[in-house]
Design a protein around this motif. Structure first.
Motif, PDB file in Angstrom:
ATOM      1  N   VAL A   1      36.324  36.528  35.435  1.00  0.00           N
ATOM      2  CA  VAL A   1      36.473  37.355  34.237  1.00  0.00           C
ATOM      3  C   VAL A   1      35.647  38.630  34.348  1.00  0.00           C
ATOM      4  O   VAL A   1      36.133  39.729  34.077  1.00  0.00           O
ATOM      5  CB  VAL A   1      36.047  36.565  32.980  1.00  0.00           C
ATOM      6  N   PHE A   2      34.400  38.491  34.791  1.00  0.00           N
ATOM      7  CA  PHE A   2      33.521  39.655  34.812  1.00  0.00           C
ATOM      8  C   PHE A   2      33.883  40.612  35.949  1.00  0.00           C
ATOM      9  O   PHE A   2      33.732  41.834  35.810  1.00  0.00           O
ATOM     10  CB  PHE A   2      32.063  39.210  34.888  1.00  0.00           C
ATOM     11  N   LEU A   3      34.381  40.074  37.059  1.00  0.00           N
ATOM     12  CA  LEU A   3      34.879  40.962  38.106  1.00  0.00           C
ATOM     13  C   LEU A   3      36.159  41.656  37.662  1.00  0.00           C
ATOM     14  O   LEU A   3      36.406  42.819  38.017  1.00  0.00           O
ATOM     15  CB  LEU A   3      35.108  40.190  39.403  1.00  0.00           C
ATOM     16  N   LEU A   4      36.969  40.966  36.891  1.00  0.00           N
ATOM     17  CA  LEU A   4      38.170  41.581  36.323  1.00  0.00           C
ATOM     18  C   LEU A   4      37.786  42.778  35.456  1.00  0.00           C
ATOM     19  O   LEU A   4      38.332  43.868  35.605  1.00  0.00           O
ATOM     20  CB  LEU A   4      38.913  40.530  35.490  1.00  0.00           C
ATOM     21  N   HIS A   5      36.840  42.561  34.530  1.00  0.00           N
ATOM     22  CA  HIS A   5      36.413  43.655  33.657  1.00  0.00           C
ATOM     23  C   HIS A   5      35.879  44.827  34.474  1.00  0.00           C
ATOM     24  O   HIS A   5      36.119  45.995  34.135  1.00  0.00           O
ATOM     25  CB  HIS A   5      35.323  43.164  32.705  1.00  0.00           C
ATOM     26  N   ALA A   6      35.143  44.522  35.540  1.00  0.00           N
ATOM     27  CA  ALA A   6      34.592  45.584  36.388  1.00  0.00           C
ATOM     28  C   ALA A   6      35.699  46.411  37.023  1.00  0.00           C
ATOM     29  O   ALA A   6      35.687  47.653  36.974  1.00  0.00           O
ATOM     30  CB  ALA A   6      33.702  44.983  37.467  1.00  0.00           C
TER      31      ALA A   6
ATOM     32  N   LEU B   1      30.944  44.471  45.084  1.00  0.00           N
ATOM     33  CA  LEU B   1      31.973  43.562  44.574  1.00  0.00           C
ATOM     34  C   LEU B   1      33.145  43.458  45.545  1.00  0.00           C
ATOM     35  O   LEU B   1      33.694  42.370  45.755  1.00  0.00           O
ATOM     36  CB  LEU B   1      32.473  44.030  43.207  1.00  0.00           C
ATOM     37  N   LYS B   2      33.532  44.565  46.154  1.00  0.00           N
ATOM     38  CA  LYS B   2      34.627  44.524  47.124  1.00  0.00           C
ATOM     39  C   LYS B   2      34.257  43.656  48.320  1.00  0.00           C
ATOM     40  O   LYS B   2      35.099  42.946  48.874  1.00  0.00           O
ATOM     41  CB  LYS B   2      34.980  45.944  47.570  1.00  0.00           C
ATOM     42  N   LYS B   3      32.984  43.685  48.678  1.00  0.00           N
ATOM     43  CA  LYS B   3      32.523  42.871  49.804  1.00  0.00           C
ATOM     44  C   LYS B   3      32.655  41.382  49.488  1.00  0.00           C
ATOM     45  O   LYS B   3      33.153  40.609  50.299  1.00  0.00           O
ATOM     46  CB  LYS B   3      31.072  43.210  50.137  1.00  0.00           C
ATOM     47  N   ILE B   4      32.226  40.977  48.286  1.00  0.00           N
ATOM     48  CA  ILE B   4      32.278  39.540  47.981  1.00  0.00           C
ATOM     49  C   ILE B   4      33.700  39.101  47.627  1.00  0.00           C
ATOM     50  O   ILE B   4      34.074  37.948  47.872  1.00  0.00           O
ATOM     51  CB  ILE B   4      31.285  39.152  46.869  1.00  0.00           C
TER      52      ILE B   4
ATOM     53  N   ALA C   1      43.596  44.443  41.508  1.00  0.00           N
ATOM     54  CA  ALA C   1      42.601  43.377  41.577  1.00  0.00           C
ATOM     55  C   ALA C   1      42.388  42.753  40.204  1.00  0.00           C
ATOM     56  O   ALA C   1      42.251  41.531  40.075  1.00  0.00           O
ATOM     57  CB  ALA C   1      41.285  43.925  42.118  1.00  0.00           C
ATOM     58  N   ALA C   2      42.368  43.573  39.159  1.00  0.00           N
ATOM     59  CA  ALA C   2      42.174  43.058  37.800  1.00  0.00           C
ATOM     60  C   ALA C   2      43.326  42.142  37.398  1.00  0.00           C
ATOM     61  O   ALA C   2      43.112  41.068  36.810  1.00  0.00           O
ATOM     62  CB  ALA C   2      42.043  44.213  36.814  1.00  0.00           C
ATOM     63  N   ILE C   3      44.543  42.539  37.707  1.00  0.00           N
ATOM     64  CA  ILE C   3      45.705  41.715  37.371  1.00  0.00           C
ATOM     65  C   ILE C   3      45.652  40.393  38.120  1.00  0.00           C
ATOM     66  O   ILE C   3      45.915  39.319  37.558  1.00  0.00           O
ATOM     67  CB  ILE C   3      47.002  42.489  37.675  1.00  0.00           C
ATOM     68  N   ARG C   4      45.280  40.443  39.403  1.00  0.00           N
ATOM     69  CA  ARG C   4      45.182  39.211  40.190  1.00  0.00           C
ATOM     70  C   ARG C   4      44.104  38.288  39.620  1.00  0.00           C
ATOM     71  O   ARG C   4      44.317  37.071  39.475  1.00  0.00           O
ATOM     72  CB  ARG C   4      44.863  39.554  41.649  1.00  0.00           C
ATOM     73  N   LEU C   5      42.956  38.835  39.276  1.00  0.00           N
ATOM     74  CA  LEU C   5      41.862  38.029  38.738  1.00  0.00           C
ATOM     75  C   LEU C   5      42.223  37.438  37.379  1.00  0.00           C
ATOM     76  O   LEU C   5      41.796  36.331  37.040  1.00  0.00           O
ATOM     77  CB  LEU C   5      40.599  38.884  38.635  1.00  0.00           C
TER      78      LEU C   5
ATOM     79  N   SER D   1      23.121  36.673  48.483  1.00  0.00           N
ATOM     80  CA  SER D   1      21.942  37.368  49.005  1.00  0.00           C
ATOM     81  C   SER D   1      22.114  38.869  48.814  1.00  0.00           C
ATOM     82  O   SER D   1      23.195  39.346  48.432  1.00  0.00           O
ATOM     83  CB  SER D   1      21.771  37.054  50.493  1.00  0.00           C
ATOM     84  N   GLN D   2      21.080  39.606  49.111  1.00  0.00           N
ATOM     85  CA  GLN D   2      21.137  41.053  48.942  1.00  0.00           C
ATOM     86  C   GLN D   2      22.289  41.681  49.731  1.00  0.00           C
ATOM     87  O   GLN D   2      22.926  42.627  49.270  1.00  0.00           O
ATOM     88  CB  GLN D   2      19.810  41.689  49.375  1.00  0.00           C
ATOM     89  N   ASP D   3      22.570  41.136  50.913  1.00  0.00           N
ATOM     90  CA  ASP D   3      23.631  41.705  51.741  1.00  0.00           C
ATOM     91  C   ASP D   3      24.984  41.019  51.539  1.00  0.00           C
ATOM     92  O   ASP D   3      25.928  41.271  52.279  1.00  0.00           O
ATOM     93  CB  ASP D   3      23.235  41.666  53.221  1.00  0.00           C
ATOM     94  N   GLY D   4      25.081  40.117  50.545  1.00  0.00           N
ATOM     95  CA  GLY D   4      26.384  39.571  50.188  1.00  0.00           C
ATOM     96  C   GLY D   4      26.726  38.216  50.760  1.00  0.00           C
ATOM     97  O   GLY D   4      27.898  37.806  50.712  1.00  0.00           O
ATOM     98  N   ARG D   5      25.758  37.483  51.292  1.00  0.00           N
ATOM     99  CA  ARG D   5      26.040  36.130  51.788  1.00  0.00           C
ATOM    100  C   ARG D   5      26.051  35.143  50.617  1.00  0.00           C
ATOM    101  O   ARG D   5      25.132  35.107  49.810  1.00  0.00           O
ATOM    102  CB  ARG D   5      25.000  35.716  52.828  1.00  0.00           C
TER     103      ARG D   5
END
Length: 386
Positions: free
Chosen positions: A85-90, A54-57, A124-128, A69-73
């Motif tokens: 929303v879901f990255l925020l929850h994470a 998640l940090k990569k994307i 990151a959650a607050i920003r998202l 993709s598997q490597d984040g492309r």
């Protein structure tokens, strides 16, 4: 990976932002709620592995894509705000899990660096959260035109639900970890709760006792169009239980009544009286769905997990027999239809008569989220009765 065949083998290596976020949230939440379980360390380390992706994307410029993709492309852009929303929850739940591990002095070696820098996940959650709220107000921020099917300024039930869910999560996490919310976040939460309660009322059909998916800018439900008549029983049930959770923090007796009535109305409108189970998507007036690719008669796993928890929560809150009766009905159908007794987990997709339509355990929308969340929340609600 979320594309898992019936026995758990990976059949596709693409990754999906919704599910990556949901699964990091879920493994973190399992740790947060059950830190003394033998599996707890594995849950937290699994969350850490997902968070690295998640940090990569999140570090990539531009909009969050739906698939990678598997490597984040980046591959497919969905132009919806829900990935945020879901990255925020994470991020928020991983912050909570790390904090719990730190207090107990049991942070795994694989998580030590994240623990030392855990405030980055809170930030990151607050920003998202701010980005999600801005995207709902201005859809052009997520790459789509502002004038859409629901009309300029119209609202969608999913956005109402996510607003409530995010505010609840901030309230729970920051109170647990820090004792309270700071003034800025308290103000954000207050506004989010008020918006969720106000908009839920707009989506509520008093006569049919359901929440409809789309309401135009007028704020009046319009059944003259297919979009206006669009009804998803699973979403309606999910909004009902979110409202029940919201009114625990923001007392609103009218909203509580609406939530309890909407739960019953949604189950009645969505239940297949011939074959059992909850229909997926419907026209609330029984007309054909405009999108021919959507199979209204299909039975999917997630409306049933949401209904199990909603009924359990409503019964724990009211002690009224009607909610227990529905709980038994939905439970019996779900465990007969979706549970794989040979390989474990739940199947996701069945035909109207309960015949298995897809044998995989995961894909681009089904992952480790609705089933464990629904069951864990149901257990916790049941314990309120003891």
């Amino acid at each position: 990976f979320s594309c898992l065949d019936r026995d758990g083998t990976v059949y596709h290596t693409d990754k999906y932002s919704w599910l990556q976020g949901r699964q990091v949230y879920m493994f973190s939440h399992l740790y947060s709620e059950l830190p003394d379980r033998p599996e707890a360390k594995e849950w937290l380390v699994t969350a850490a592995v997902g968070m690295r992706f998640l940090k990569k994307i999140m570090a990539q410029e531009g909009l969050l894509f739906f698939s990678y993709s598997q490597d984040g492309r980046a591959q497919h852009l969905q132009r919806k705000p829900f990935g945020n929303v879901f990255l925020l929850h994470a991020n928020l739940e991983y912050y909570r899990a790390l904090s719990i591990a730190g207090v107990a002095k049991v942070v795994p070696e694989e998580c030590q660096e994240d623990y030392a820098n855990r405030l980055q996940f809170r930030a990151a959650a607050i920003r998202l959260f701010k980005e999600f709220r801005a995207m709902v107000a201005d859809p052009t921020l997520c790459g789509r035109p502002k004038v859409e099917s629901a009309g300029p300024g119209g609202t969608r039930l999913g956005e109402v639900m996510c607003t409530a869910a995010v505010a609840l999560h901030f309230e729970q996490t920051l109170t647990a970890v820090e004792g309270s919310l700071d003034a800025a976040q308290a103000a954000e939460n207050k506004a989010a709760f008020e918006d969720a309660l106000r908009l839920a009322r707009l989506h509520y059909d008093v006569e049919r006792r359901v929440f409809v998916e789309n309401v135009p800018a007028s704020g009046i439900i319009d059944y003259s169009t297919p979009d206006g008549r669009f009804f998803n029983a699973g979403h309606s049930v999910e909004v009902a239980w979110f409202l029940l959770r919201v009114v625990e923090l923001v007392p609103d007796s009218e909203a509580e009544v609406i939530a309890l009535q909407a739960l019953l109305g949604s189950l009645e409108a969505g239940w297949d009286t011939e074959h059992g189970g909850i229909y997926y998507m419907q026209d609330i007036l029984g007309k054909p769905l405009l999108d021919a690719t959507v199979v209204s008669e299909g039975k999917l796993w997630w409306p049933h997990t949401e209904a199990i928890y909603a009924c359990m929560l409503a019964f724990a809150r009211t002690k009224e027999q009607v909610y227990l009766d529905w709980l038994v009905k939905v439970h019996d159908y779900s465990y007969k239809t979706f549970v794989d007794k040979e390989h474990g987990e739940w199947f996701g997709y069945c035909d109207r008569n309960g015949t298995l339509a897809r044998s995989c355990k995961g894909g681009n929308y089904k992952g480790c989220f609705h089933v464990p969340r629904g069951l864990l929340f149901s257990i916790q609600a049941a314990r309120q009765l003891q």
